[in-house]
Scaffold this active site. Structure first.
Site, PDB file in Angstrom:
ATOM      1  N   TYR A 250      39.160  59.916  13.515  1.00 16.59           N
ATOM      2  CA  TYR A 250      37.913  59.158  13.626  1.00 16.59           C
ATOM      3  C   TYR A 250      36.754  60.102  13.932  1.00 16.59           C
ATOM      4  CZ  TYR A 250      34.460  56.294  16.182  1.00 16.59           C
ATOM      5  OH  TYR A 250      33.307  55.719  16.662  1.00 16.59           O
ATOM      6  N   ASP A 335      45.030  55.987  21.505  1.00 13.74           N
ATOM      7  CA  ASP A 335      43.970  55.028  21.176  1.00 13.74           C
ATOM      8  C   ASP A 335      44.595  53.916  20.333  1.00 13.74           C
ATOM      9  OD1 ASP A 335      41.803  53.600  20.337  1.00 13.74           O
ATOM     10  OD2 ASP A 335      40.753  55.272  19.400  1.00 13.74           O
ATOM     11  N   ILE A 337      43.196  50.795  19.746  1.00 14.29           N
ATOM     12  CA  ILE A 337      42.147  49.787  19.664  1.00 14.29           C
ATOM     13  C   ILE A 337      42.316  48.850  18.458  1.00 14.29           C
ATOM     14  CG2 ILE A 337      40.500  51.132  18.291  1.00 14.29           C
ATOM     15  CD1 ILE A 337      38.334  50.102  20.249  1.00 14.29           C
ATOM     16  N   LYS A 373      37.433  45.454  18.154  1.00 13.86           N
ATOM     17  CA  LYS A 373      38.089  45.321  16.850  1.00 13.86           C
ATOM     18  C   LYS A 373      38.941  44.055  16.771  1.00 13.86           C
ATOM     19  CE  LYS A 373      36.472  49.499  16.287  1.00 13.86           C
ATOM     20  NZ  LYS A 373      35.233  49.743  15.544  1.00 13.86           N
TER      21      LYS A 373
END
Length: 536
Positions: A250, A335, A337, A373
């Protein structure tokens, strides 16, 4: 008690320069020439007190005398610009001060080197594209020639579900109940209300199939996942240390981790031949290279599901990661998410499930989560740190004072997450809508000869557009990106922004679109594709 007096030795006293000249207002100097000898005389006869008081009195008396008898200065000569006084007096106060002040500007106001480095312009296509869309966004009716946003991982497919719940419940959720306005207008814990932590822990377990439970006391809430990542970085590494990150990754991590902490990110390249999956062998090689360069690696930062590829880390890979971190004595930041945004049948395995099922060194495992998200509410700014390390939790709670959630937001989200009927409906419909949009969008790209890497999670597809670049290089990739942005007016993220070592890969987010937008996007890409193929 005997008092010792100091008698200066005339041989060692400095001799005053009698040749010193005096100009206007030299009375003070003459006075001092009188006072200094008197002070020596009086001190020798009258003691310390008289030796101090009398010279001071004489000094101020002579100062007053010279001041009164000084001749007045001549009047100033008329200024040739006196005729302009009427015009100047009409200026505003701030403007007239700047015109009449005898002191010129001393230069721009100082800004710290840290601030200067932050505001320095960035040439990253990732942020350039986001800004272009913001300035001239596409709208089917009002602005059909505008830029279409395909570079932002934001889910707008299920906003209607959120809107309907807010219309019906928002007021009572914020100020209702026994607390009333005192529950939102007064100070709240910086690390989050326990009621919301309980609701978040329940939601996280639910989206992960209830195969793992989360302890609310191990949760720290922040105003979004970005400060959660930064806080963990502060806790786990010092300036000059580094994290290993499987790439492509990302592009926002470069700011989230590095901008204020001074911690470096070291990409661990993954290749298309391996479906861009993480290899422990590659991790070990990059770790050893960093060590030879004198870099202290403090952890591994992973995304599961992967962003930008969208694939999921297998259970075996997670086990191997924990073994690797224990061997190297480093941390793991996972992560997760997009954990609730799985749109196909592949199994998602949380790092929390791995360490719950086996006896591992839990203190080196930390999870990042948020509601931006999986609940389609990025504007509510809700981030989660979940850690098994008491020192990390304690430090994170203190650091959360710089990015706390607001009281009204916490009260609202607590009610929303505890609404079991709404949550079940949202999870089911949202996953179905993601699956439909993903399949349709990937099918449209395939019709143009553009293949995508198999994906099971997230709001994007990882598209191979290397056949459209003139030179197989980062330069060729950025030339194609420029055409897509400035000619086709669609914003996508080039793989080089994600530190992908293979040119021609692009992250394309589909969840910002409606089904009616897909043909528009495909047509714009088709025109660029035909142009590129004709030039090859």
């Amino acid at each position: 008690m005997t008092q010792t007096r100091f008698h200066p030795d005339p041989k060692t006293e400095p001799i005053e320069d009698n040749k010193r000249t005096t100009g206007k207002g030299g009375g003070g100097t003459t006075a001092m020439r009188v006072i200094v000898p008197l002070q020596g005389v009086v001190q020798g006869r009258g003691g310390l007190v008289l030796g101090s008081v009398i010279p001071c009195a004489l000094f101020y008396f002579l100062q007053l005398y010279f001041k009164r008898n000084r001749s007045p200065p001549p009047p100033p000569s008329p200024s040739p610009s006196i005729g302009n006084l009427t015009e100047i007096s009409g200026l505003q106060r701030s403007a007239s001060r700047s015109h009449l002040s005898p002191r010129g500007s001393t230069g721009p106001a100082y800004v710290s080197a840290r601030a200067s480095s932050i505001v320095r312009p960035t040439d990253s296509p990732y942020y350039t594209g986001l800004k272009r869309v913001e300035e001239y966004p596409y709208d089917e009716l009002c602005n059909p020639d505008g830029f279409i946003q395909l570079g932002l991982a934001e889910n707008r497919l299920s906003l209607d579900l959120v809107r309907d719940w807010l219309v019906e419940n928002a007021g009572d959720s914020i100020v209702g109940g026994n607390l009333g306005v005192s529950g939102i207008a007064t100070y709240q814990p910086f690390d989050g209300l326990m009621e919301l932590k309980v609701a978040v822990a329940r939601f996280m377990s639910q989206i992960m199939g209830r195969v793992v439970s989360f302890n609310p006391s191990q949760i720290v809430l922040t105003a979004g996942a970005t400060p959660a990542v930064e806080i963990l970085t502060f806790c786990l590494a010092d300036p000059g240390n580094a994290f290993l990150v499987p790439s492509p990754y990302y592009p926002g991590f470069d700011r989230d981790v590095k901008l204020r902490t001074g911690v470096e990110l070291i990409p661990v390249p993954c290749r298309s031949a391996d479906n861009f999956t993480l290899s422990i062998t590659s991790l070990d090689r990059v770790f050893n290279q960093a060590k030879k360069r004198g870099l202290r690696v403090r952890g591994v930062l992973i995304s599961n599901p992967s962003n930008p590829v969208g694939n999921l880390l297998s259970r075996e890979t997670l086990y191997n990661l924990i073994d690797f971190s224990r061997e190297k004595n480093i941390h793991i930041i996972s992560d997760e998410i997009f954990a609730g945004s799985i749109h196909h049948d592949e199994e998602f395995v949380s790092m929390a499930e791995i360490i719950e099922s086996e006896v591992f060194d839990r203190e080196r495992v930390h999870i990042i989560y948020g509601l931006s998200k999986d609940l389609s509410i990025p504007g509510f700014r809700t981030g989660v740190i979940y850690s098994f390390n008491e020192n990390v939790l304690s430090a994170s709670k203190k650091l959360s004072r710089f990015s706390p959630m607001s009281g009204p937001t916490q009260r609202l989200l607590t009610s929303m997450l505890l609404d079991e009927r709404f949550i079940q409906k949202f999870i089911s419909k949202n996953r179905e809508r993601l699956r439909i949009m993903y399949d349709k969008f990937v099918l449209g790209l395939k019709g143009l000869g553009i293949e995508c890497m198999k994906s099971s999670g997230g709001f994007y597809c990882w598209a191979d557009m290397s056949g459209l670049i003139r030179s197989y290089s980062e330069r060729g990739e950025l030339e194609l990106w420029d055409k897509l942005l400035n000619v086709a007016k669609i914003n996508v993220t080039p793989g080089s922004c994600c530190h992908c070592i293979e040119p021609g890969w692009f992250r394309i987010c589909f969840s910002t679109l409606t089904e009616k937008d897909i043909p528009v996007v495909i047509e714009r890409i088709r025109k660029i594709s035909e142009t590129c193929k004709s030039q090859c």
